[in-house]
Scaffold this motif. Structure first.
Motif, PDB file in Angstrom:
ATOM      1  N   ASN A   1      30.665  33.955  33.189  1.00 45.93           N
ATOM      2  CA  ASN A   1      29.859  32.813  32.733  1.00 45.93           C
ATOM      3  C   ASN A   1      29.724  31.735  33.809  1.00 45.93           C
ATOM      4  O   ASN A   1      29.111  30.697  33.568  1.00 45.93           O
ATOM      5  CB  ASN A   1      30.425  32.231  31.441  1.00 45.93           C
ATOM      6  CG  ASN A   1      31.770  31.563  31.615  1.00 45.93           C
ATOM      7  OD1 ASN A   1      32.267  31.402  32.727  1.00 45.93           O
ATOM      8  ND2 ASN A   1      32.389  31.176  30.516  1.00 45.93           N
ATOM      9  N   GLY A   2      30.325  31.970  34.985  1.00 43.55           N
ATOM     10  CA  GLY A   2      30.204  31.043  36.105  1.00 43.55           C
ATOM     11  C   GLY A   2      31.358  30.068  36.249  1.00 43.55           C
ATOM     12  O   GLY A   2      31.463  29.385  37.266  1.00 43.55           O
ATOM     13  N   SER A   3      32.225  29.960  35.238  1.00 45.73           N
ATOM     14  CA  SER A   3      33.356  29.040  35.356  1.00 45.73           C
ATOM     15  C   SER A   3      34.406  29.614  36.304  1.00 45.73           C
ATOM     16  O   SER A   3      34.565  30.829  36.417  1.00 45.73           O
ATOM     17  CB  SER A   3      33.974  28.744  33.981  1.00 45.73           C
ATOM     18  OG  SER A   3      34.464  29.925  33.394  1.00 45.73           O
ATOM     19  N   ILE A   4      35.095  28.716  36.993  1.00 44.76           N
ATOM     20  CA  ILE A   4      36.126  29.100  37.959  1.00 44.76           C
ATOM     21  C   ILE A   4      37.408  28.347  37.616  1.00 44.76           C
ATOM     22  O   ILE A   4      37.395  27.125  37.421  1.00 44.76           O
ATOM     23  CB  ILE A   4      35.695  28.761  39.400  1.00 44.76           C
ATOM     24  CG1 ILE A   4      34.403  29.496  39.754  1.00 44.76           C
ATOM     25  CG2 ILE A   4      36.803  29.112  40.393  1.00 44.76           C
ATOM     26  CD1 ILE A   4      33.775  29.051  41.060  1.00 44.76           C
ATOM     27  N   TYR A   5      38.506  29.084  37.533  1.00 45.95           N
ATOM     28  CA  TYR A   5      39.805  28.508  37.232  1.00 45.95           C
ATOM     29  C   TYR A   5      40.789  28.883  38.332  1.00 45.95           C
ATOM     30  O   TYR A   5      40.725  29.982  38.878  1.00 45.95           O
ATOM     31  CB  TYR A   5      40.352  29.023  35.899  1.00 45.95           C
ATOM     32  CG  TYR A   5      39.668  28.430  34.697  1.00 45.95           C
ATOM     33  CD1 TYR A   5      40.256  27.371  33.994  1.00 45.95           C
ATOM     34  CD2 TYR A   5      38.456  28.912  34.249  1.00 45.95           C
ATOM     35  CE1 TYR A   5      39.643  26.826  32.882  1.00 45.95           C
ATOM     36  CE2 TYR A   5      37.832  28.374  33.129  1.00 45.95           C
ATOM     37  CZ  TYR A   5      38.436  27.330  32.458  1.00 45.95           C
ATOM     38  OH  TYR A   5      37.818  26.785  31.357  1.00 45.95           O
ATOM     39  N   GLN A   6      41.698  27.952  38.621  1.00 46.08           N
ATOM     40  CA  GLN A   6      42.809  28.240  39.509  1.00 46.08           C
ATOM     41  C   GLN A   6      44.100  28.196  38.709  1.00 46.08           C
ATOM     42  O   GLN A   6      44.314  27.267  37.907  1.00 46.08           O
ATOM     43  CB  GLN A   6      42.877  27.223  40.653  1.00 46.08           C
ATOM     44  CG  GLN A   6      41.781  27.410  41.674  1.00 46.08           C
ATOM     45  CD  GLN A   6      41.931  26.495  42.872  1.00 46.08           C
ATOM     46  OE1 GLN A   6      42.635  25.498  42.838  1.00 46.08           O
ATOM     47  NE2 GLN A   6      41.250  26.851  43.949  1.00 46.08           N
ATOM     48  N   TYR A   7      44.927  29.208  38.905  1.00 51.42           N
ATOM     49  CA  TYR A   7      46.233  29.313  38.262  1.00 51.42           C
ATOM     50  C   TYR A   7      47.284  29.149  39.350  1.00 51.42           C
ATOM     51  O   TYR A   7      47.164  29.737  40.426  1.00 51.42           O
ATOM     52  CB  TYR A   7      46.380  30.666  37.564  1.00 51.42           C
ATOM     53  CG  TYR A   7      45.371  30.839  36.450  1.00 51.42           C
ATOM     54  CD1 TYR A   7      45.699  30.517  35.141  1.00 51.42           C
ATOM     55  CD2 TYR A   7      44.090  31.284  36.712  1.00 51.42           C
ATOM     56  CE1 TYR A   7      44.778  30.651  34.116  1.00 51.42           C
ATOM     57  CE2 TYR A   7      43.154  31.416  35.694  1.00 51.42           C
ATOM     58  CZ  TYR A   7      43.508  31.102  34.402  1.00 51.42           C
ATOM     59  OH  TYR A   7      42.576  31.232  33.399  1.00 51.42           O
ATOM     60  N   PHE A   8      48.315  28.352  39.070  1.00 53.77           N
ATOM     61  CA  PHE A   8      49.272  27.943  40.095  1.00 53.77           C
ATOM     62  C   PHE A   8      50.640  28.596  39.892  1.00 53.77           C
ATOM     63  O   PHE A   8      51.005  28.980  38.789  1.00 53.77           O
ATOM     64  CB  PHE A   8      49.405  26.425  40.095  1.00 53.77           C
ATOM     65  CG  PHE A   8      48.075  25.723  40.211  1.00 53.77           C
ATOM     66  CD1 PHE A   8      47.379  25.741  41.410  1.00 53.77           C
ATOM     67  CD2 PHE A   8      47.500  25.102  39.120  1.00 53.77           C
ATOM     68  CE1 PHE A   8      46.140  25.123  41.524  1.00 53.77           C
ATOM     69  CE2 PHE A   8      46.264  24.483  39.222  1.00 53.77           C
ATOM     70  CZ  PHE A   8      45.573  24.489  40.424  1.00 53.77           C
ATOM     71  N   ASN A   9      51.392  28.708  41.002  1.00 53.73           N
ATOM     72  CA  ASN A   9      52.750  29.265  41.023  1.00 53.73           C
ATOM     73  C   ASN A   9      52.774  30.743  40.629  1.00 53.73           C
ATOM     74  O   ASN A   9      53.721  31.215  40.012  1.00 53.73           O
ATOM     75  CB  ASN A   9      53.696  28.461  40.115  1.00 53.73           C
ATOM     76  CG  ASN A   9      53.685  26.979  40.431  1.00 53.73           C
ATOM     77  OD1 ASN A   9      53.666  26.591  41.587  1.00 53.73           O
ATOM     78  ND2 ASN A   9      53.675  26.155  39.404  1.00 53.73           N
ATOM     79  N   ILE A  10      51.734  31.460  41.009  1.00 54.83           N
ATOM     80  CA  ILE A  10      51.628  32.881  40.688  1.00 54.83           C
ATOM     81  C   ILE A  10      52.306  33.688  41.797  1.00 54.83           C
ATOM     82  O   ILE A  10      51.850  33.669  42.949  1.00 54.83           O
ATOM     83  CB  ILE A  10      50.145  33.311  40.578  1.00 54.83           C
ATOM     84  CG1 ILE A  10      49.389  32.462  39.555  1.00 54.83           C
ATOM     85  CG2 ILE A  10      50.041  34.804  40.271  1.00 54.83           C
ATOM     86  CD1 ILE A  10      49.840  32.606  38.134  1.00 54.83           C
ATOM     87  N   PRO A  11      53.383  34.401  41.484  1.00 55.66           N
ATOM     88  CA  PRO A  11      54.043  35.225  42.507  1.00 55.66           C
ATOM     89  C   PRO A  11      53.106  36.329  43.004  1.00 55.66           C
ATOM     90  O   PRO A  11      52.269  36.820  42.250  1.00 55.66           O
ATOM     91  CB  PRO A  11      55.247  35.827  41.773  1.00 55.66           C
ATOM     92  CG  PRO A  11      55.407  35.031  40.524  1.00 55.66           C
ATOM     93  CD  PRO A  11      54.062  34.475  40.192  1.00 55.66           C
ATOM     94  N   SER A  12      53.258  36.701  44.267  1.00 52.15           N
ATOM     95  CA  SER A  12      52.365  37.717  44.839  1.00 52.15           C
ATOM     96  C   SER A  12      52.458  39.036  44.078  1.00 52.15           C
ATOM     97  O   SER A  12      51.461  39.742  43.926  1.00 52.15           O
ATOM     98  CB  SER A  12      52.648  37.923  46.323  1.00 52.15           C
ATOM     99  OG  SER A  12      53.970  38.376  46.515  1.00 52.15           O
ATOM    100  N   GLY A  13      53.645  39.372  43.572  1.00 48.17           N
ATOM    101  CA  GLY A  13      53.796  40.610  42.814  1.00 48.17           C
ATOM    102  C   GLY A  13      52.981  40.614  41.537  1.00 48.17           C
ATOM    103  O   GLY A  13      52.435  41.648  41.141  1.00 48.17           O
ATOM    104  N   LEU A  14      52.876  39.455  40.900  1.00 44.15           N
ATOM    105  CA  LEU A  14      52.066  39.348  39.682  1.00 44.15           C
ATOM    106  C   LEU A  14      50.591  39.517  40.011  1.00 44.15           C
ATOM    107  O   LEU A  14      49.847  40.168  39.271  1.00 44.15           O
ATOM    108  CB  LEU A  14      52.321  38.011  38.999  1.00 44.15           C
ATOM    109  CG  LEU A  14      51.733  37.825  37.605  1.00 44.15           C
ATOM    110  CD1 LEU A  14      52.295  38.860  36.633  1.00 44.15           C
ATOM    111  CD2 LEU A  14      52.003  36.422  37.089  1.00 44.15           C
ATOM    112  N   ASN A  15      50.164  38.962  41.142  1.00 44.63           N
ATOM    113  CA  ASN A  15      48.782  39.158  41.579  1.00 44.63           C
ATOM    114  C   ASN A  15      48.519  40.639  41.852  1.00 44.63           C
ATOM    115  O   ASN A  15      47.461  41.157  41.473  1.00 44.63           O
ATOM    116  CB  ASN A  15      48.490  38.324  42.825  1.00 44.63           C
ATOM    117  CG  ASN A  15      47.098  38.565  43.353  1.00 44.63           C
ATOM    118  OD1 ASN A  15      46.112  38.278  42.695  1.00 44.63           O
ATOM    119  ND2 ASN A  15      47.007  39.130  44.550  1.00 44.63           N
ATOM    120  N   ASP A  16      49.472  41.313  42.485  1.00 41.51           N
ATOM    121  CA  ASP A  16      49.314  42.749  42.744  1.00 41.51           C
ATOM    122  C   ASP A  16      49.167  43.525  41.438  1.00 41.51           C
ATOM    123  O   ASP A  16      48.335  44.436  41.340  1.00 41.51           O
ATOM    124  CB  ASP A  16      50.513  43.293  43.533  1.00 41.51           C
ATOM    125  CG  ASP A  16      50.599  42.716  44.938  1.00 41.51           C
ATOM    126  OD1 ASP A  16      49.582  42.184  45.442  1.00 41.51           O
ATOM    127  OD2 ASP A  16      51.693  42.784  45.528  1.00 41.51           O
TER     128      ASP A  16
END
Length: 70
Positions: free
Chosen positions: A29-44
């Motif tokens: 829908n075009g909205s952009i969110y930033q989530y903070f303190n995300i460990p790299s393993g969780l991103n993987d």
């Protein structure tokens, strides 16, 4: 932040900055969110998940601080 396009029913692209542990999600829908303190393993795990939207809802959305940036 550079985001990579993903195949998802509600997410257009995902970016991650390991230095600041910031995850950036652009929704269809075009909205952009930033989530903070995300460990790299969780991103993987997010990037490997068969349903990125479901993973985001279960493991990230209510467990980490976030801000709408666009």
């Amino acid at each position: 932040m550079i985001r990579d396009p993903v195949t998802s029913s509600n997410i257009a692209s995902i970016g991650y900055d390991s230095n600041s542990e910031t995850l950036e999600i652009e929704f269809l829908n075009g909205s952009i969110y930033q989530y903070f303190n995300i460990p790299s393993g969780l991103n993987d795990q997010l990037m490997a998940a068969p349903s990125k939207g479901q993973f985001l809802n279960v493991y990230i959305k209510n467990g980490y601080p976030y801000s709408r940036v666009g």
